[in-house]
Scaffold this motif. Structure first.
Motif, mmCIF file in Angstrom:
data_model
loop_
_atom_site.group_PDB
_atom_site.id
_atom_site.type_symbol
_atom_site.label_atom_id
_atom_site.label_comp_id
_atom_site.label_asym_id
_atom_site.label_seq_id
_atom_site.Cartn_x
_atom_site.Cartn_y
_atom_site.Cartn_z
ATOM 1 N N GLU A 175 0.706 -1.157 -0.057
ATOM 2 C CA GLU A 175 -0.158 -0.272 0.259
ATOM 3 C C GLU A 175 1.223 1.224 0.237
ATOM 4 O O GLU A 175 0.495 2.315 -0.439
ATOM 5 C CB GLU A 175 -0.938 0.468 1.962
ATOM 6 N N GLN A 179 0.621 4.175 -2.756
ATOM 7 C CA GLN A 179 1.183 5.505 -2.657
ATOM 8 C C GLN A 179 1.972 6.508 -3.372
ATOM 9 O O GLN A 179 1.427 7.811 -3.436
ATOM 10 C CB GLN A 179 0.702 5.536 -1.557
ATOM 11 N N GLU A 182 2.072 6.551 -7.045
ATOM 12 C CA GLU A 182 0.923 7.759 -6.908
ATOM 13 C C GLU A 182 1.313 8.936 -7.072
ATOM 14 O O GLU A 182 0.575 9.988 -8.084
ATOM 15 C CB GLU A 182 -0.013 7.129 -5.808
#
Length: 226
Positions: A175, A179, A182
């Protein structure tokens, strides 16, 4: 400096104006500051000589107020009939009322604070006691559960817990990586938009300069024809 009746009158008037009692507490800085203001105001008077500090004016007031308190007590015990009062005594009587009212108000505030502190301590103790009771019940329940489980089951549980932890840790890492990707993508987009905006502004600047040069050339030709 020698105190006279006139000095006492001026003192009482100034104390009434400054009012060192209302809203202050005995022994606190705020009250001392007001006594200092009384002394400074008296020293500025030109009609009568004053050379005092905050301690001198405070001590003089305490002496005069004590004498008046004793006088009033004697009159009350002896006959209950009030005698004529001087201007100084009338002013002192008003000041005494202010002082007593301030002391009473302060006692009420202190008593309320003591009651509140006592209630807070009782509430805190009650909460602590309940928390300890819940902790004891939880520990007892866990101990009972531990006794009912076998050693083999405990080992399997421990291994399962480890696998769960590793799985959760791997998901967290993935995760975080997602992130980060992104965030980088957003940063690249912003940088690209900024570059496009800069290119557009540069192009507009060139076009504007060309238009200005063209206009200047046209104006120059028109002038030459004339």
């Amino acid at each position: 400096m020698t105190w006279s009746t006139v000095h006492d009158e001026m003192l009482c008037r100034e104390i009434l104006v400054v009012d060192p009692f209302t809203g202050t507490k005995k022994g606190m800085v705020a009250r001392g500051t007001r006594w200092e203001e009384v002394a400074e105001n008296l020293n500025k008077i030109q009609q009568i000589y004053f050379k005092v500090d905050k301690r001198a004016v405070r001590d003089r007031y305490n002496l005069l107020s004590k004498e008046l308190r004793n006088k009033l007590k004697r009159e009350e015990k002896e006959s209950g009939i009030e005698t004529d009062m001087t201007e100084v005594e009338m002013a002192l009587e008003e000041l005494i009322e202010k002082e007593d009212a301030a002391e009473t108000e302060q006692k009420v505030v202190e008593n309320q604070k003591k009651v509140k502190d006592g209630q807070d301590r009782e509430n805190a103790e009650s909460v602590r006691k309940k928390a300890m009771e819940r902790l004891g019940q939880t520990q007892k329940r866990k101990a009972d559960e531990g006794e009912n489980e076998g050693k083999k089951k405990k080992k399997r549980s421990s291994g399962s817990d480890t696998l769960n932890f590793l799985r959760e840790r791997n998901e967290q890492v993935q995760e975080m990586q997602k992130q980060e990707l992104e965030l980088k993508r957003q940063q690249l987009e912003q940088q690209q938009q900024q570059r496009q905006m800069q290119d557009f502004q540069a192009m507009m600047s060139v076009q504007t300069k060309q238009q200005n040069d063209l206009m200047i050339a046209l104006v120059s030709k028109l002038i030459e024809k004339k």
